[in-house]
Design a protein around this motif. Structure first.
Motif, PDB file in Angstrom:
ATOM      1  N   ALA A 118       0.822  -1.218   0.000  1.00 62.57           N
ATOM      2  CA  ALA A 118       0.000   0.000   0.000  1.00 62.57           C
ATOM      3  C   ALA A 118       0.852   1.264   0.000  1.00 62.57           C
ATOM      4  CB  ALA A 118      -0.925  -0.008   1.210  1.00 62.57           C
ATOM      5  N   CYS A 119       2.171   1.118  -0.177  1.00 62.79           N
ATOM      6  CA  CYS A 119       3.139   2.226  -0.248  1.00 62.79           C
ATOM      7  C   CYS A 119       3.508   2.801   1.119  1.00 62.79           C
ATOM      8  CB  CYS A 119       2.604   3.364  -1.137  1.00 62.79           C
ATOM      9  SG  CYS A 119       3.921   4.415  -1.808  1.00 62.79           S
ATOM     10  N   HIS A 120       3.045   2.194   2.189  1.00 56.81           N
ATOM     11  CA  HIS A 120       3.351   2.715   3.520  1.00 56.81           C
ATOM     12  C   HIS A 120       4.709   2.192   3.994  1.00 56.81           C
ATOM     13  CE1 HIS A 120       2.254   4.617   7.285  1.00 56.81           C
ATOM     14  NE2 HIS A 120       2.791   3.585   7.909  1.00 56.81           N
ATOM     15  N   PRO A 121       5.604   3.075   4.452  1.00 54.59           N
ATOM     16  CA  PRO A 121       6.920   2.645   4.933  1.00 54.59           C
ATOM     17  C   PRO A 121       6.792   1.748   6.169  1.00 54.59           C
ATOM     18  CG  PRO A 121       6.905   4.991   4.485  1.00 54.59           C
ATOM     19  CD  PRO A 121       5.478   4.540   4.461  1.00 54.59           C
ATOM     20  N   VAL A 122       7.428   0.592   6.116  1.00 53.93           N
ATOM     21  CA  VAL A 122       7.397  -0.328   7.250  1.00 53.93           C
ATOM     22  C   VAL A 122       8.786  -0.470   7.881  1.00 53.93           C
ATOM     23  CG1 VAL A 122       5.415  -1.619   6.412  1.00 53.93           C
ATOM     24  CG2 VAL A 122       7.708  -2.297   5.687  1.00 53.93           C
ATOM     25  N   LYS A 123       9.795   0.042   7.167  1.00 52.75           N
ATOM     26  CA  LYS A 123      11.158  -0.051   7.696  1.00 52.75           C
ATOM     27  C   LYS A 123      12.012   1.044   7.074  1.00 52.75           C
ATOM     28  CE  LYS A 123      14.888  -3.378   8.543  1.00 52.75           C
ATOM     29  NZ  LYS A 123      15.376  -4.762   8.298  1.00 52.75           N
ATOM     30  N   GLY A 124      12.978   1.535   7.847  1.00 50.55           N
ATOM     31  CA  GLY A 124      13.886   2.556   7.346  1.00 50.55           C
ATOM     32  C   GLY A 124      14.489   3.352   8.488  1.00 50.55           C
ATOM     33  N   THR A 125      15.361   4.269   8.155  1.00 50.01           N
ATOM     34  CA  THR A 125      15.939   5.173   9.155  1.00 50.01           C
ATOM     35  C   THR A 125      15.804   6.606   8.642  1.00 50.01           C
ATOM     36  OG1 THR A 125      18.161   4.958   8.192  1.00 50.01           O
ATOM     37  CG2 THR A 125      17.590   3.479  10.007  1.00 50.01           C
ATOM     38  N   TRP A 126      15.606   7.524   9.575  1.00 54.10           N
ATOM     39  CA  TRP A 126      15.414   8.924   9.214  1.00 54.10           C
ATOM     40  C   TRP A 126      16.249   9.819  10.117  1.00 54.10           C
ATOM     41  CZ3 TRP A 126      11.648   5.258   9.226  1.00 54.10           C
ATOM     42  CH2 TRP A 126      10.952   5.063   8.018  1.00 54.10           C
ATOM     43  N   TYR A 127      16.709  10.927   9.560  1.00 56.61           N
ATOM     44  CA  TYR A 127      17.480  11.921  10.312  1.00 56.61           C
ATOM     45  C   TYR A 127      16.642  13.185  10.432  1.00 56.61           C
ATOM     46  CZ  TYR A 127      21.052  15.329  11.560  1.00 56.61           C
ATOM     47  OH  TYR A 127      21.763  16.315  12.192  1.00 56.61           O
ATOM     48  N   SER A 128      16.504  13.697  11.647  1.00 55.56           N
ATOM     49  CA  SER A 128      15.745  14.921  11.895  1.00 55.56           C
ATOM     50  C   SER A 128      16.706  16.105  11.988  1.00 55.56           C
ATOM     51  CB  SER A 128      14.951  14.791  13.203  1.00 55.56           C
ATOM     52  OG  SER A 128      14.368  16.032  13.558  1.00 55.56           O
ATOM     53  N   PRO A 129      16.750  16.975  10.974  1.00 59.72           N
ATOM     54  CA  PRO A 129      17.714  18.073  10.984  1.00 59.72           C
ATOM     55  C   PRO A 129      17.429  19.142  12.031  1.00 59.72           C
ATOM     56  CG  PRO A 129      16.197  18.335   9.154  1.00 59.72           C
ATOM     57  CD  PRO A 129      15.928  16.984   9.753  1.00 59.72           C
ATOM     58  N   TYR A 130      16.208  19.184  12.543  1.00 57.72           N
ATOM     59  CA  TYR A 130      15.870  20.176  13.563  1.00 57.72           C
ATOM     60  C   TYR A 130      16.622  19.937  14.871  1.00 57.72           C
ATOM     61  CZ  TYR A 130      11.831  21.877  10.825  1.00 57.72           C
ATOM     62  OH  TYR A 130      11.015  22.424   9.867  1.00 57.72           O
ATOM     63  N   ASP A 131      16.707  18.661  15.273  1.00 59.17           N
ATOM     64  CA  ASP A 131      17.327  18.339  16.566  1.00 59.17           C
ATOM     65  C   ASP A 131      18.442  17.310  16.480  1.00 59.17           C
ATOM     66  OD1 ASP A 131      15.770  16.150  15.924  1.00 59.17           O
ATOM     67  OD2 ASP A 131      14.290  16.503  17.512  1.00 59.17           O
ATOM     68  N   GLY A 132      18.764  16.847  15.286  1.00 59.40           N
ATOM     69  CA  GLY A 132      19.881  15.922  15.106  1.00 59.40           C
ATOM     70  C   GLY A 132      19.602  14.482  15.496  1.00 59.40           C
TER      71      GLY A 132
ATOM     72  N   LEU B 171      16.317   8.346  13.738  1.00 56.54           N
ATOM     73  CA  LEU B 171      15.135   7.580  14.135  1.00 56.54           C
ATOM     74  C   LEU B 171      14.982   6.330  13.270  1.00 56.54           C
ATOM     75  CD1 LEU B 171      13.031  10.828  14.232  1.00 56.54           C
ATOM     76  CD2 LEU B 171      13.908   9.628  16.229  1.00 56.54           C
ATOM     77  N   LYS B 172      14.621   5.237  13.923  1.00 52.79           N
ATOM     78  CA  LYS B 172      14.529   3.954  13.226  1.00 52.79           C
ATOM     79  C   LYS B 172      13.111   3.437  13.064  1.00 52.79           C
ATOM     80  CE  LYS B 172      19.121   2.486  14.755  1.00 52.79           C
ATOM     81  NZ  LYS B 172      19.915   1.415  15.450  1.00 52.79           N
ATOM     82  N   SER B 173      12.138   4.265  13.445  1.00 56.37           N
ATOM     83  CA  SER B 173      10.741   3.860  13.312  1.00 56.37           C
ATOM     84  C   SER B 173       9.922   4.975  12.674  1.00 56.37           C
ATOM     85  CB  SER B 173      10.152   3.509  14.681  1.00 56.37           C
ATOM     86  OG  SER B 173       8.747   3.319  14.583  1.00 56.37           O
ATOM     87  N   GLU B 174       9.069   4.621  11.754  1.00 50.66           N
ATOM     88  CA  GLU B 174       8.193   5.594  11.094  1.00 50.66           C
ATOM     89  C   GLU B 174       7.268   6.265  12.096  1.00 50.66           C
ATOM     90  OE1 GLU B 174       4.192   6.531   9.627  1.00 50.66           O
ATOM     91  OE2 GLU B 174       4.734   4.576  10.472  1.00 50.66           O
ATOM     92  N   LYS B 175       7.016   5.587  13.212  1.00 50.82           N
ATOM     93  CA  LYS B 175       6.138   6.141  14.243  1.00 50.82           C
ATOM     94  C   LYS B 175       6.793   7.289  15.011  1.00 50.82           C
ATOM     95  CE  LYS B 175       3.671   1.769  14.920  1.00 50.82           C
ATOM     96  NZ  LYS B 175       3.311   0.696  15.877  1.00 50.82           N
ATOM     97  N   GLN B 176       8.112   7.414  14.891  1.00 51.70           N
ATOM     98  CA  GLN B 176       8.839   8.460  15.626  1.00 51.70           C
ATOM     99  C   GLN B 176       9.011   9.741  14.812  1.00 51.70           C
ATOM    100  OE1 GLN B 176      12.351   5.893  16.302  1.00 51.70           O
ATOM    101  NE2 GLN B 176      11.980   6.158  18.502  1.00 51.70           N
TER     102      GLN B 176
END
Length: 215
Positions: free
Chosen positions: A95-109, A112-117
């Protein structure tokens, strides 16, 4: 003669090594030039924006901009596209929804390893845009603004940073990471310039202060 024959390869080897050791400073200099140029362009765009008092929040609602995220190609909506664009090794379900991955938040550095975060943040908040002139737009234009994948309006950040920011502008909220101030200010100005949204006096001063970090 034997000494001269051995010296030549050493000289050649030294010449080959020098360009590789000199590359990192050159790359850093190019990055600094790029940031400085972006800051200069942002100053010119900011000078073209109308300065006015904020309009009333009366009549605003999230639904006036986006009852839901717009769908683009296939089954993917705007949020899912941004999560895939800004993440690393993102895996999506049928359904195109991300179930896995890592993300970097440039606001606070934060990493994150969960889409829920994570959240997809509107750099210029919808409520702020409303008070900057968007209240007079058509529903279609507001929906386009809320789902704009071309301008730097949508970015993945941590949920905590997004909540802390809320609907505030640069005069009352700035990214925790000072290193991101230049990028944040140039993105904010680019979006406002494209959509012809005005700025307040305090907002303009805050943006100019952040642009001083573009060097």
């Amino acid at each position: 003669m034997i000494f001269l024959r051995r010296a030549i390869p050493v000289a050649v080897l030294t010449a080959l090594v020098i360009p590789f050791t000199a590359a990192p400073p050159a790359t850093a200099d190019a990055r600094k030039r790029s940031e400085a140029e972006a800051g200069a362009l942002a100053r010119r765009m900011l000078a073209q924006l109308k300065v006015a008092r904020p309009l009333s929040i009366r009549g605003y609602s999230h639904e006036r901009f986006m009852p839901r995220w717009a769908h683009h190609k296939g089954k993917c909506d705007t949020r899912e596209i941004v999560l895939a664009r800004d993440g690393r090794r993102v895996r999506k379900n049928a359904a195109c929804h991300p179930v896995k991955g890592t993300w970097y938040s440039p606001y606070d550095g934060k990493r994150l390893k969960s889409e829920k975060q994570v959240d997809v943040d509107h750099v210029v908040p919808l409520s702020y845009a409303w008070r900057s002139g968007a209240s007079k737009w058509s529903q279609t234009r507001r929906r386009h603004f809320a789902n704009d994948l071309t301008r730097p309006e949508l970015i993945v950040v941590s949920h905590s940073a997004n909540v802390a920011k809320g609907g505030r502008g640069p005069q009352s909220w700035r990214p925790q990471r000072r290193a991101y101030w230049c990028r944040y200010a140039t993105s904010w100005i680019t979006v406002k310039h494209h959509y012809r949204l005005f700025v307040t006096k305090k907002e303009r001063v805050a943006l100019l202060n952040m642009l001083r970090t573009c060097r």
